[in-house]
Design a protein around this motif. Structure first.
Motif, PDB file in Angstrom:
ATOM      1  N   SER A 179     -15.691 -10.898  66.030  1.00  0.00           N
ATOM      2  CA  SER A 179     -16.878 -10.577  66.819  1.00  0.00           C
ATOM      3  C   SER A 179     -18.125 -10.529  65.938  1.00  0.00           C
ATOM      4  O   SER A 179     -19.192 -11.010  66.319  1.00  0.00           O
ATOM      5  CB  SER A 179     -16.684  -9.236  67.525  1.00  0.00           C
ATOM      6  N   ALA A 180     -17.981  -9.954  64.753  1.00  0.00           N
ATOM      7  CA  ALA A 180     -19.115  -9.846  63.836  1.00  0.00           C
ATOM      8  C   ALA A 180     -19.611 -11.221  63.405  1.00  0.00           C
ATOM      9  O   ALA A 180     -20.832 -11.447  63.291  1.00  0.00           O
ATOM     10  CB  ALA A 180     -18.719  -9.016  62.622  1.00  0.00           C
ATOM     11  N   LYS A 181     -18.687 -12.132  63.168  1.00  0.00           N
ATOM     12  CA  LYS A 181     -19.088 -13.494  62.802  1.00  0.00           C
ATOM     13  C   LYS A 181     -19.848 -14.165  63.942  1.00  0.00           C
ATOM     14  O   LYS A 181     -20.879 -14.813  63.730  1.00  0.00           O
ATOM     15  CB  LYS A 181     -17.851 -14.325  62.450  1.00  0.00           C
ATOM     16  N   ALA A 182     -19.356 -13.996  65.152  1.00  0.00           N
ATOM     17  CA  ALA A 182     -19.987 -14.615  66.316  1.00  0.00           C
ATOM     18  C   ALA A 182     -21.378 -14.059  66.571  1.00  0.00           C
ATOM     19  O   ALA A 182     -22.266 -14.763  67.079  1.00  0.00           O
ATOM     20  CB  ALA A 182     -19.110 -14.424  67.548  1.00  0.00           C
ATOM     21  N   LYS A 183     -21.596 -12.794  66.212  1.00  0.00           N
ATOM     22  CA  LYS A 183     -22.879 -12.135  66.488  1.00  0.00           C
ATOM     23  C   LYS A 183     -23.799 -12.084  65.269  1.00  0.00           C
ATOM     24  O   LYS A 183     -24.829 -11.404  65.298  1.00  0.00           O
ATOM     25  CB  LYS A 183     -22.619 -10.711  67.001  1.00  0.00           C
ATOM     26  N   ASN A 184     -23.419 -12.791  64.205  1.00  0.00           N
ATOM     27  CA  ASN A 184     -24.227 -12.822  62.973  1.00  0.00           C
ATOM     28  C   ASN A 184     -24.491 -11.415  62.423  1.00  0.00           C
ATOM     29  O   ASN A 184     -25.619 -11.084  62.035  1.00  0.00           O
ATOM     30  CB  ASN A 184     -25.558 -13.548  63.211  1.00  0.00           C
ATOM     31  N   ILE A 185     -23.450 -10.616  62.415  1.00  0.00           N
ATOM     32  CA  ILE A 185     -23.563  -9.261  61.870  1.00  0.00           C
ATOM     33  C   ILE A 185     -23.587  -9.329  60.340  1.00  0.00           C
ATOM     34  O   ILE A 185     -22.824 -10.083  59.728  1.00  0.00           O
ATOM     35  CB  ILE A 185     -22.376  -8.400  62.347  1.00  0.00           C
ATOM     36  N   ASP A 186     -24.448  -8.533  59.732  1.00  0.00           N
ATOM     37  CA  ASP A 186     -24.555  -8.521  58.270  1.00  0.00           C
ATOM     38  C   ASP A 186     -23.502  -7.614  57.629  1.00  0.00           C
ATOM     39  O   ASP A 186     -22.908  -7.967  56.608  1.00  0.00           O
ATOM     40  CB  ASP A 186     -25.947  -8.021  57.847  1.00  0.00           C
ATOM     41  N   VAL A 187     -23.304  -6.424  58.215  1.00  0.00           N
ATOM     42  CA  VAL A 187     -22.412  -5.428  57.614  1.00  0.00           C
ATOM     43  C   VAL A 187     -21.453  -4.901  58.678  1.00  0.00           C
ATOM     44  O   VAL A 187     -21.880  -4.395  59.714  1.00  0.00           O
ATOM     45  CB  VAL A 187     -23.205  -4.244  57.005  1.00  0.00           C
ATOM     46  N   LEU A 188     -20.170  -5.025  58.411  1.00  0.00           N
ATOM     47  CA  LEU A 188     -19.137  -4.457  59.274  1.00  0.00           C
ATOM     48  C   LEU A 188     -18.467  -3.321  58.520  1.00  0.00           C
ATOM     49  O   LEU A 188     -17.932  -3.520  57.423  1.00  0.00           O
ATOM     50  CB  LEU A 188     -18.097  -5.515  59.650  1.00  0.00           C
TER      51      LEU A 188
ATOM     52  N   GLU B 105     -27.334   4.828  68.604  1.00  0.00           N
ATOM     53  CA  GLU B 105     -28.088   4.082  67.592  1.00  0.00           C
ATOM     54  C   GLU B 105     -28.184   2.594  67.924  1.00  0.00           C
ATOM     55  O   GLU B 105     -28.736   1.826  67.148  1.00  0.00           O
ATOM     56  CB  GLU B 105     -27.425   4.261  66.228  1.00  0.00           C
ATOM     57  N   ASN B 106     -27.622   2.224  69.069  1.00  0.00           N
ATOM     58  CA  ASN B 106     -27.608   0.817  69.477  1.00  0.00           C
ATOM     59  C   ASN B 106     -26.904  -0.052  68.433  1.00  0.00           C
ATOM     60  O   ASN B 106     -27.371  -1.135  68.064  1.00  0.00           O
ATOM     61  CB  ASN B 106     -29.036   0.310  69.718  1.00  0.00           C
ATOM     62  N   ILE B 107     -25.778   0.448  67.959  1.00  0.00           N
ATOM     63  CA  ILE B 107     -24.937  -0.280  67.016  1.00  0.00           C
ATOM     64  C   ILE B 107     -23.615  -0.589  67.707  1.00  0.00           C
ATOM     65  O   ILE B 107     -22.952   0.317  68.211  1.00  0.00           O
ATOM     66  CB  ILE B 107     -24.687   0.557  65.740  1.00  0.00           C
ATOM     67  N   PRO B 108     -23.221  -1.870  67.773  1.00  0.00           N
ATOM     68  CA  PRO B 108     -21.973  -2.217  68.460  1.00  0.00           C
ATOM     69  C   PRO B 108     -20.753  -1.640  67.759  1.00  0.00           C
ATOM     70  O   PRO B 108     -20.706  -1.567  66.521  1.00  0.00           O
ATOM     71  CB  PRO B 108     -21.958  -3.751  68.429  1.00  0.00           C
ATOM     72  N   VAL B 109     -19.779  -1.213  68.553  1.00  0.00           N
ATOM     73  CA  VAL B 109     -18.540  -0.641  68.031  1.00  0.00           C
ATOM     74  C   VAL B 109     -17.361  -1.375  68.658  1.00  0.00           C
ATOM     75  O   VAL B 109     -17.246  -1.431  69.879  1.00  0.00           O
ATOM     76  CB  VAL B 109     -18.437   0.869  68.344  1.00  0.00           C
ATOM     77  N   MET B 110     -16.518  -1.955  67.819  1.00  0.00           N
ATOM     78  CA  MET B 110     -15.301  -2.595  68.304  1.00  0.00           C
ATOM     79  C   MET B 110     -14.198  -1.550  68.344  1.00  0.00           C
ATOM     80  O   MET B 110     -13.858  -0.953  67.320  1.00  0.00           O
ATOM     81  CB  MET B 110     -14.899  -3.747  67.389  1.00  0.00           C
ATOM     82  N   ALA B 111     -13.654  -1.287  69.530  1.00  0.00           N
ATOM     83  CA  ALA B 111     -12.638  -0.248  69.675  1.00  0.00           C
ATOM     84  C   ALA B 111     -11.607  -0.664  70.705  1.00  0.00           C
ATOM     85  O   ALA B 111     -11.895  -1.454  71.614  1.00  0.00           O
ATOM     86  CB  ALA B 111     -13.292   1.074  70.080  1.00  0.00           C
ATOM     87  N   GLN B 112     -10.396  -0.138  70.562  1.00  0.00           N
ATOM     88  CA  GLN B 112      -9.332  -0.314  71.541  1.00  0.00           C
ATOM     89  C   GLN B 112      -8.777   1.066  71.878  1.00  0.00           C
ATOM     90  O   GLN B 112      -9.284   2.081  71.424  1.00  0.00           O
ATOM     91  CB  GLN B 112      -8.240  -1.238  70.989  1.00  0.00           C
ATOM     92  N   ASN B 113      -7.746   1.077  72.689  1.00  0.00           N
ATOM     93  CA  ASN B 113      -7.165   2.344  73.109  1.00  0.00           C
ATOM     94  C   ASN B 113      -6.504   3.066  71.943  1.00  0.00           C
ATOM     95  O   ASN B 113      -6.106   2.459  70.942  1.00  0.00           O
ATOM     96  CB  ASN B 113      -6.129   2.112  74.210  1.00  0.00           C
ATOM     97  N   THR B 114      -6.380   4.376  72.101  1.00  0.00           N
ATOM     98  CA  THR B 114      -5.665   5.188  71.112  1.00  0.00           C
ATOM     99  C   THR B 114      -4.241   4.660  70.963  1.00  0.00           C
ATOM    100  O   THR B 114      -3.570   4.365  71.954  1.00  0.00           O
ATOM    101  CB  THR B 114      -5.616   6.662  71.554  1.00  0.00           C
ATOM    102  N   GLY B 115      -3.796   4.516  69.732  1.00  0.00           N
ATOM    103  CA  GLY B 115      -2.462   4.004  69.479  1.00  0.00           C
ATOM    104  C   GLY B 115      -2.404   2.507  69.272  1.00  0.00           C
ATOM    105  O   GLY B 115      -1.344   1.964  68.938  1.00  0.00           O
ATOM    106  N   ALA B 116      -3.531   1.823  69.447  1.00  0.00           N
ATOM    107  CA  ALA B 116      -3.559   0.378  69.224  1.00  0.00           C
ATOM    108  C   ALA B 116      -3.350   0.075  67.749  1.00  0.00           C
ATOM    109  O   ALA B 116      -3.511   0.941  66.880  1.00  0.00           O
ATOM    110  CB  ALA B 116      -4.897  -0.189  69.694  1.00  0.00           C
ATOM    111  N   ASP B 117      -2.988  -1.167  67.457  1.00  0.00           N
ATOM    112  CA  ASP B 117      -2.759  -1.567  66.080  1.00  0.00           C
ATOM    113  C   ASP B 117      -4.099  -1.635  65.340  1.00  0.00           C
ATOM    114  O   ASP B 117      -4.995  -2.401  65.710  1.00  0.00           O
ATOM    115  CB  ASP B 117      -2.074  -2.922  66.031  1.00  0.00           C
ATOM    116  N   SER B 118      -4.230  -0.840  64.296  1.00  0.00           N
ATOM    117  CA  SER B 118      -5.493  -0.737  63.572  1.00  0.00           C
ATOM    118  C   SER B 118      -5.905  -2.073  62.956  1.00  0.00           C
ATOM    119  O   SER B 118      -7.075  -2.460  63.003  1.00  0.00           O
ATOM    120  CB  SER B 118      -5.376   0.331  62.475  1.00  0.00           C
ATOM    121  N   ALA B 119      -4.952  -2.778  62.374  1.00  0.00           N
ATOM    122  CA  ALA B 119      -5.255  -4.070  61.762  1.00  0.00           C
ATOM    123  C   ALA B 119      -5.803  -5.053  62.793  1.00  0.00           C
ATOM    124  O   ALA B 119      -6.728  -5.830  62.510  1.00  0.00           O
ATOM    125  CB  ALA B 119      -4.003  -4.634  61.090  1.00  0.00           C
ATOM    126  N   SER B 120      -5.245  -5.010  63.996  1.00  0.00           N
ATOM    127  CA  SER B 120      -5.700  -5.889  65.070  1.00  0.00           C
ATOM    128  C   SER B 120      -7.144  -5.567  65.469  1.00  0.00           C
ATOM    129  O   SER B 120      -7.951  -6.474  65.700  1.00  0.00           O
ATOM    130  CB  SER B 120      -4.777  -5.752  66.282  1.00  0.00           C
TER     131      SER B 120
END
Length: 355
Positions: A231-240, A208-223
């Protein structure tokens, strides 16, 4: 021999993980690909009554609850023309069988009695009409559409719930909805416990050409979610829209982790999350009530999404939730397509299950 067994077990576990990821991707594909609008053909007799196509479609999608609730009601009132205690007892039983809940059922019946007494009515048709009014009034208490506040950029939606309720798929449907409205959308793969959940969001985001912020399995979810907000602020994202690990509401350690996510989010934006949605399976009855109660303690819930209502005869759980918590129902899920995640409309919902 023991080493060989351990190796086979490890390979099997890896295969199971891979199969789960593939299956999740297949399920996600159904959200993306199975979205072609279909023509809704309303029977002529219903067209003559002024039934709109979308209302007819909703009644078809909620047909199982209608069979268990609306049709039973109509049958009850067709054979009982006299108002007596037997009528009210059977009415209460029908409400309970549809998962309306004991407290809500008692309140509804008490209000029906008062309405009849006030208007001096004494036939079963009047009971049916009064019942419909009471159900609609209760349903309207939680009718409040989710509005995106454009002054919040990004507007952060945190999505919570137990495994198996359709949480990640709901996120995909929401993302498509907001993108179709012209919003810039980003997803945060905060369910770092399941590799399949991360891959599911990433695959869908790519299509869908929608950016996804992801890390490895087991990473800290809050982080993950904190970084996504930056990232959303830097890219002027409306809805995260941020996913979280599915957890049982009885797992105190995981519920505490959910509290941590909100605390970390507020370090980035003290008003975040701007919406905390819980996704529940409409067919789980009293368990759904327990889930909402416990998740609401960990993170103040601002909205509910009730999924899989097309597959259950117990859609009355919505009234139970309305009576118990009064938390706005933002959307109802009545099918696999993105368009089947519908903004909740109280009058249309009641009409669909009781007509």
């Amino acid at each position: 021999m023991k080493f060989f067994k351990r190796k086979n077990k490890k390979n099997k576990e890896q295969l199971d993980t891979n199969n789960n990821a593939v299956e999740s991707t297949k399920q996600q594909d159904s959200v993306v690909d199975n979205n072609t609008p279909e023509e809704i053909v309303v029977p002529p007799e219903l067209l003559a009554q002024g039934v709109e196509p979308h209302q007819y479609q909703l009644s078809q999608q909620l047909s199982k609850t209608n069979d268990n609730f609306g049709k039973k009601m109509k049958h009850l009132f067709s054979i009982k023309k006299k108002i007596d205690e037997d009528l009210f007892e059977e009415l209460e039983t029908t409400l309970l069988m549809a998962d309306v809940g004991a407290a809500a059922s008692m309140d509804i019946i008490d209000n029906v009695r008062k309405s009849l007494k006030r208007k001096n009515l004494s036939d079963s048709d009047a009971v049916f009409d009064a019942l419909k009014v009471q159900l609609t009034e209760l349903a309207r208490q939680v009718e409040q559409p989710l509005e995106i506040d454009d002054s919040k950029q990004p507007f952060v939606i945190l999505v919570v719930g137990v495994n198996g309720v359709g949480k990640t798929t709901t996120i995909a449907k929401l993302a498509r909805k907001y993108k179709s409205m012209g919003k810039n959308v980003m997803l945060a793969a905060g369910d770092t416990f399941r590799a399949a959940a991360v891959e599911q969001l990433k695959t869908w985001g790519e299509r869908e050409n929608i950016p996804v912020m992801a890390q490895n399995t087991g990473a800290d979810s809050a982080s993950v979610i904190f970084d996504a907000m930056n990232s959303a602020k830097a890219k002027n994202i409306d809805v995260l829209i941020a996913d979280t690990a599915g957890r049982l509401h009885t797992q105190s350690n995981l519920m505490q982790e959910l509290e941590k996510i909100s605390r970390v989010m507020r370090k980035n934006d003290e008003t975040a999350p701007h919406e905390t949605l819980i996704v529940i399976d409409g067919g789980t009855g009293q368990n759904a009530i327990s889930q909402v109660r416990e998740f609401n303690k960990a993170n103040k819930l601002t909205g509910v999404v009730i999924t899989k209502l097309d597959g259950t005869p117990k859609g009355g759980v919505l009234f139970n939730l309305a009576s118990e918590f009064g938390i706005p129902v933002r959307f109802i899920g009545v099918g696999e397509k993105s368009s089947d995640l519908k903004p909740y409309n109280a009058a249309e919902f009641v009409e669909a299950i009781i007509s």
